[in-house]
Design a protein around this motif. Structure first.
Motif, PDB file in Angstrom:
ATOM      1  N   GLY A  72       0.684  -1.159  -0.052  1.00 53.42           N
ATOM      2  CA  GLY A  72       0.147   0.080   0.030  1.00 53.42           C
ATOM      3  C   GLY A  72       0.933   1.320  -0.046  1.00 53.42           C
ATOM      4  O   GLY A  72       2.047   1.158   0.308  1.00 53.42           O
ATOM      5  N   VAL A  74       1.712   4.958   1.573  1.00 54.60           N
ATOM      6  CA  VAL A  74       1.876   5.781   2.722  1.00 54.60           C
ATOM      7  C   VAL A  74       1.316   7.046   2.619  1.00 54.60           C
ATOM      8  O   VAL A  74       1.560   7.694   1.422  1.00 54.60           O
ATOM      9  CB  VAL A  74       3.274   5.775   3.411  1.00 54.60           C
ATOM     10  CG1 VAL A  74       3.353   6.736   4.661  1.00 54.60           C
ATOM     11  CG2 VAL A  74       3.687   4.291   3.563  1.00 54.60           C
ATOM     12  N   VAL A 164      22.881   5.914 -22.163  1.00 55.98           N
ATOM     13  CA  VAL A 164      22.383   7.108 -21.506  1.00 55.98           C
ATOM     14  C   VAL A 164      23.164   8.153 -22.156  1.00 55.98           C
ATOM     15  O   VAL A 164      24.389   8.081 -22.014  1.00 55.98           O
ATOM     16  CB  VAL A 164      22.825   6.883 -19.853  1.00 55.98           C
ATOM     17  CG1 VAL A 164      22.704   8.269 -19.414  1.00 55.98           C
ATOM     18  CG2 VAL A 164      22.258   5.695 -19.074  1.00 55.98           C
ATOM     19  N   TRP A 207      15.387  12.193 -18.706  1.00 56.22           N
ATOM     20  CA  TRP A 207      15.571  12.535 -17.532  1.00 56.22           C
ATOM     21  C   TRP A 207      16.038  13.896 -17.375  1.00 56.22           C
ATOM     22  O   TRP A 207      17.426  13.880 -17.830  1.00 56.22           O
ATOM     23  CB  TRP A 207      16.186  11.600 -16.427  1.00 56.22           C
ATOM     24  CG  TRP A 207      15.644  10.108 -16.509  1.00 56.22           C
ATOM     25  CD1 TRP A 207      15.621   9.199 -17.322  1.00 56.22           C
ATOM     26  CD2 TRP A 207      14.928   9.828 -15.295  1.00 56.22           C
ATOM     27  NE1 TRP A 207      14.951   8.043 -16.791  1.00 56.22           N
ATOM     28  CE2 TRP A 207      14.391   8.489 -15.495  1.00 56.22           C
ATOM     29  CE3 TRP A 207      14.531  10.545 -14.004  1.00 56.22           C
ATOM     30  CZ2 TRP A 207      13.806   7.563 -14.567  1.00 56.22           C
ATOM     31  CZ3 TRP A 207      14.173   9.824 -12.956  1.00 56.22           C
ATOM     32  CH2 TRP A 207      13.630   8.136 -13.382  1.00 56.22           C
ATOM     33  N   GLY A 226      18.934   5.048  -0.316  1.00 54.72           N
ATOM     34  CA  GLY A 226      18.754   5.448  -1.558  1.00 54.72           C
ATOM     35  C   GLY A 226      18.428   6.965  -1.919  1.00 54.72           C
ATOM     36  O   GLY A 226      18.903   7.775  -1.368  1.00 54.72           O
ATOM     37  N   ASN A 241      24.409   1.461  -6.455  1.00 54.61           N
ATOM     38  CA  ASN A 241      25.476   1.062  -5.610  1.00 54.61           C
ATOM     39  C   ASN A 241      25.916   1.583  -4.151  1.00 54.61           C
ATOM     40  O   ASN A 241      26.060   0.983  -3.205  1.00 54.61           O
ATOM     41  CB  ASN A 241      26.958   1.137  -6.390  1.00 54.61           C
ATOM     42  CG  ASN A 241      26.826   0.261  -7.569  1.00 54.61           C
ATOM     43  OD1 ASN A 241      26.783  -1.029  -7.421  1.00 54.61           O
ATOM     44  ND2 ASN A 241      26.660   0.503  -8.753  1.00 54.61           N
TER      45      ASN A 241
HETATM   46  C1  LIG Z   1      18.801   7.563 -16.338  1.00 53.23           C
HETATM   47  C2  LIG Z   1      19.326   6.550 -14.926  1.00 53.23           C
HETATM   48  C3  LIG Z   1      20.424   5.758 -15.085  1.00 53.23           C
HETATM   49  C4  LIG Z   1      20.879   5.225 -14.162  1.00 53.23           C
HETATM   50  N1  LIG Z   1      21.791   4.049 -14.042  1.00 53.23           N
HETATM   51  C5  LIG Z   1      22.314   3.667 -12.975  1.00 53.23           C
HETATM   52  C6  LIG Z   1      23.356   2.711 -12.967  1.00 53.23           C
HETATM   53  O1  LIG Z   1      24.007   2.330 -14.184  1.00 53.23           O
HETATM   54  N2  LIG Z   1      24.188   2.277 -12.195  1.00 53.23           N
HETATM   55  C7  LIG Z   1      23.441   2.688 -10.804  1.00 53.23           C
HETATM   56  O2  LIG Z   1      24.226   2.277  -9.788  1.00 53.23           O
HETATM   57  N3  LIG Z   1      22.455   3.707 -10.612  1.00 53.23           N
HETATM   58  C8  LIG Z   1      21.943   4.057 -11.752  1.00 53.23           C
HETATM   59  N4  LIG Z   1      20.886   4.897 -11.688  1.00 53.23           N
HETATM   60  C9  LIG Z   1      20.566   5.444 -10.285  1.00 53.23           C
HETATM   61  C10 LIG Z   1      19.562   4.437  -9.840  1.00 53.23           C
HETATM   62  O3  LIG Z   1      18.514   4.195 -10.787  1.00 53.23           O
HETATM   63  C11 LIG Z   1      18.665   4.852  -8.664  1.00 53.23           C
HETATM   64  O4  LIG Z   1      19.610   5.334  -7.576  1.00 53.23           O
HETATM   65  C12 LIG Z   1      17.753   4.123  -8.012  1.00 53.23           C
HETATM   66  O5  LIG Z   1      16.741   3.843  -8.867  1.00 53.23           O
HETATM   67  C13 LIG Z   1      17.038   4.802  -6.731  1.00 53.23           C
HETATM   68  O6  LIG Z   1      16.427   3.798  -6.073  1.00 53.23           O
HETATM   69  P1  LIG Z   1      15.266   3.969  -4.926  1.00 53.23           P
HETATM   70  O7  LIG Z   1      14.746   2.873  -4.357  1.00 53.23           O
HETATM   71  O8  LIG Z   1      16.289   4.898  -3.985  1.00 53.23           O
HETATM   72  O9  LIG Z   1      14.277   5.005  -5.571  1.00 53.23           O
HETATM   73  P2  LIG Z   1      13.027   4.824  -6.424  1.00 53.23           P
HETATM   74  O10 LIG Z   1      13.476   3.838  -7.804  1.00 53.23           O
HETATM   75  O11 LIG Z   1      12.745   6.104  -6.785  1.00 53.23           O
HETATM   76  O12 LIG Z   1      12.126   4.013  -5.578  1.00 53.23           O
HETATM   77  C14 LIG Z   1      11.244   4.766  -4.810  1.00 53.23           C
HETATM   78  C15 LIG Z   1      10.260   3.673  -4.450  1.00 53.23           C
HETATM   79  O13 LIG Z   1       9.227   4.258  -3.496  1.00 53.23           O
HETATM   80  C16 LIG Z   1       7.815   4.247  -3.954  1.00 53.23           C
HETATM   81  N5  LIG Z   1       7.102   5.295  -3.062  1.00 53.23           N
HETATM   82  C17 LIG Z   1       7.196   6.585  -3.367  1.00 53.23           C
HETATM   83  N6  LIG Z   1       6.333   7.116  -2.518  1.00 53.23           N
HETATM   84  C18 LIG Z   1       5.678   6.254  -1.762  1.00 53.23           C
HETATM   85  C19 LIG Z   1       4.508   6.307  -0.782  1.00 53.23           C
HETATM   86  N7  LIG Z   1       4.230   7.512  -0.099  1.00 53.23           N
HETATM   87  N8  LIG Z   1       4.349   5.133  -0.365  1.00 53.23           N
HETATM   88  C20 LIG Z   1       4.596   3.685  -0.663  1.00 53.23           C
HETATM   89  N9  LIG Z   1       5.788   3.853  -1.625  1.00 53.23           N
HETATM   90  C21 LIG Z   1       6.071   4.820  -2.292  1.00 53.23           C
HETATM   91  C22 LIG Z   1       7.873   4.417  -5.506  1.00 53.23           C
HETATM   92  O14 LIG Z   1       6.633   3.805  -5.904  1.00 53.23           O
HETATM   93  C23 LIG Z   1       8.925   3.534  -5.931  1.00 53.23           C
HETATM   94  O15 LIG Z   1       8.788   2.354  -6.143  1.00 53.23           O
HETATM   95  C24 LIG Z   1      20.311   5.500 -12.744  1.00 53.23           C
HETATM   96  C25 LIG Z   1      19.383   6.586 -12.619  1.00 53.23           C
HETATM   97  C26 LIG Z   1      18.894   6.972 -13.782  1.00 53.23           C
HETATM   98  C27 LIG Z   1      17.846   8.066 -13.977  1.00 53.23           C
END
Ligand SMILES: Cc1cc2nc3c(=O)[nH]c(=O)nc-3n(C[C@H](O)[C@H](O)[C@H](O)COP(=O)(O)OP(=O)(O)OC[C@H]3O[C@@H](n4cnc5c(N)ncnc54)[C@H](O)[C@@H]3O)c2cc1C
Length: 344
Positions: A72, A74, A164, A207, A226, A241
Motif C-alpha cells: 500500500g 503511505v 544513457v 530525465w 537510496g 551501488n
Molecule cells: C537514467 C538513469 C540511469 C541510471 N543508471 C544507473 C546505473 O547504471 N547504476 C546505478 O547504480 N544507478 C543508476 N541510476 C540510479 C538508480 O536508478 C537510482 O539510484 C535508484 O533507482 C534509486 O532507487 P530508490 O529505490 O532509492 O528510489 P526509486 O527507484 O525512486 O524508488 C522509490 C519507490 O518508493 C515508492 N514510493 C514513493 N512514495 C511512496 C509512498 N508514499 N508510499 C509507498 N511507496 C512509495 C515508489 O513507488 C518507488 O517504487 C540511474 C538513474 C537514472 C535516472
C-alpha cells in the motif's frame, strides 16, 4: 541471500570500460581503458535492467518467511517520542519503532522527519533506452565524453546495449522527438559505428539531470536510504551501488542496537548511521558532480586538469588500479557485510 545468482542470470558482465574524449577540443584527454582482470577480478559488475532487479528482489522478499509485507502507499506519517505511525491509502495504520525511508527523491517520510535537503540542477537531460546492433560489444562499456555530457553505452545480453545519452535539454528533446529509424542513425553516428547498425529496442525515457543531498540521513526515528538521501547524475554507475551501501550499513547499525538491547530509534543509533554514511555520500556526490562539470567546462584550466588526470591514469598502473577499486567500493566506507566481496 542467493540474490546474486538470480540477478547475474539476467545481466551482462562488464569486463572493460573505455572512456573516449569526443569533445573535439584543442586539448583532448587520451583514451582511458580500465580492464577488470588488471585488479584481479573477472568483471566490474553486471548491467541489469531496473525491471529485472525489481522482479528478482520482489520474488525473494515474497519468499522470505521472516518478512511481513504490507502492500500500500503511505499517505500520512506521524513521528512520536517513542515510535512512528504510518497511515496507508486503505486507511490502515502501522505503528513501528523506526521506519526506513526508501520512497525515492520526493520522500514523504523524509519530509515528516523534518530533514532538509540541498537541491541543484544541471543544464542537461539524459535520454535513456535499450537498442539492438549488428556488431558484438565484447563485454566492453564505452563512454564518449562530448562537450554536452557523456554518451554511455553499456552492454546487455546478446547484441544489445543500454544507453544513457546526456545532452543539452533542447537537443535531448529533439532526439527524443525523432522516429526510431532516424534516432538509430543518429546514435550510430554518435557512437562512431563501433556497434554497427543500430535498431531501437525499448521505450525511451528522458530525465532532466538534477542533484539532491539530504542534510541528515536520520532523524525522528526515520532512516534514509537510496534516493531519499542522495540523487546525482547517472554517470559512472554509482547511484544504486551507493544505495546498496546505505542498506548494508543501516542493517549493521540496527542489528548492533538490537544485540545490545538499545532502542532502535535512539539518538545514538541515528548518529551511528549518520557517521557510517556521511563521507561516502558526500564524496560520491561531489565526485560525480566534478566529473560532469569538468567535462562541460570550456575553460582551458579545466580541460588541462581533465587531460592530465586521464594521462596519469593511463601512465601509472597503481593509480589506475586505485581508481578502479575505489570506483567499485570505497575502502573507507565499505560496510562489514560487503568487505571482501568479489564481483565476477
Ligand atoms: C537514467 C538513469 C540511469 C541510471 N543508471 C544507473 C546505473 O547504471 N547504476 C546505478 O547504480 N544507478 C543508476 N541510476 C540510479 C538508480 O536508478 C537510482 O539510484 C535508484 O533507482 C534509486 O532507487 P530508490 O529505490 O532509492 O528510489 P526509486 O527507484 O525512486 O524508488 C522509490 C519507490 O518508493 C515508492 N514510493 C514513493 N512514495 C511512496 C509512498 N508514499 N508510499 C509507498 N511507496 C512509495 C515508489 O513507488 C518507488 O517504487 C540511474 C538513474 C537514472 C535516472
Amino acid at each position: 541471500m542467493g540474490l546474486w545468482e538470480a540477478l547475474a542470470a539476467r545481466g551482462q558482465p562488464l569486463e572493460v570500460m573505455r572512456l573516449v574524449d569526443d569533445t573535439g577540443r584543442l586539448i583532448r584527454a587520451p583514451e582511458a581503458v580500465f580492464r577488470a582482470p588488471e585488479i584481479g577480478i573477472g568483471t566490474f559488475g553486471s548491467n541489469i535492467t531496473n525491471r529485472d532487479i525489481t522482479e528478482v528482489l520482489d520474488a525473494r522478499a515474497a519468499a522470505e518467511p521472516k518478512l511481513t509485507r504490507i502492500l500500500g502507499a503511505v499517505t500520512d506519517v506521524r513521528t512520536r517520542e517513542t515510535g512512528i505511525d504510518l497511515t496507508l491509502d486503505d486507511g490502515r495504520t502501522i505503528a513501528a519503532a523506526v521506519a526506513v525511508a526508501a520512497d525515492g527523491r520526493r520522500s514523504k517520510l523524509r519530509e515528516a522527519a523534518g530533514i532538509e535537503v540541498s537541491t541543484w540542477s544541471y543544464p542537461q537531460s539524459a535520454l535513456v533506452l535499450n537498442m539492438r546492433h549488428t556488431a558484438e560489444h565484447n563485454d566492453v562499456s564505452t563512454e564518449f565524453h562530448t562537450r554536452s555530457g557523456p554518451f554511455v553505452l553499456v552492454p546487455l545480453p546478446g547484441k544489445r546495449t543500454s544507453i544513457v545519452l546526456v545532452e543539452k535539454p533542447e537537443v535531448a528533446e529533439r532526439l527524443n522527438a525523432m522516429n526510431d529509424a532516424d534516432l538509430a542513425i543518429e546514435l550510430e553516428r554518435r557512437s562512431h559505428s563501433i556497434l554497427g547498425r543500430i535498431e531501437i529496442e525499448s521505450e525511451r525515457q528522458l530525465w532532466p539531470l538534477s542533484g539532491m543531498t539530504a542534510k541528515r540521513v536520520a532523524a525522528k526515528r526515520v532512516f534514509l536510504v537510496g534516493e531519499t538521501a542522495h540523487v546525482f547524475p547517472p554517470i559512472g554507475a554509482q547511484g544504486l551501488n551507493l544505495s546498496a551501501r546505505d542498506v548494508a550499513a543501516l542493517g549493521e547499525v540496527l542489528a548492533r542496537a538490537r544485540r545490545e538491547g538499545r532502542d532502535l530509534g535512539s539518538a545514538g543509533t541515528m548518529d551511528a548511521y549518520e557517521r557510517a554514511r556521511r563521507i561516502d555520500v558526500e564524496t560520491r556526490t561531489r565526485g560525480v558532480d566534478m566529473a560532469d562539470r569538468l567535462l562541460l567546462s570550456d575553460a582551458l584550466p579545466a580541460q588541462v586538469v581533465r587531460s592530465l588526470g586521464f594521462w596519469a591514469i593511463n601512465r601509472f598502473a597503481p593509480l589506475r588500479h586505485l581508481v578502479m577499486r575505489e570506483g567499485l567500493m570505497p575502502s573507507f566506507a565499505a560496510p562489514r557485510m560487503m568487505r571482501g566481496l568479489k564481483v565476477g
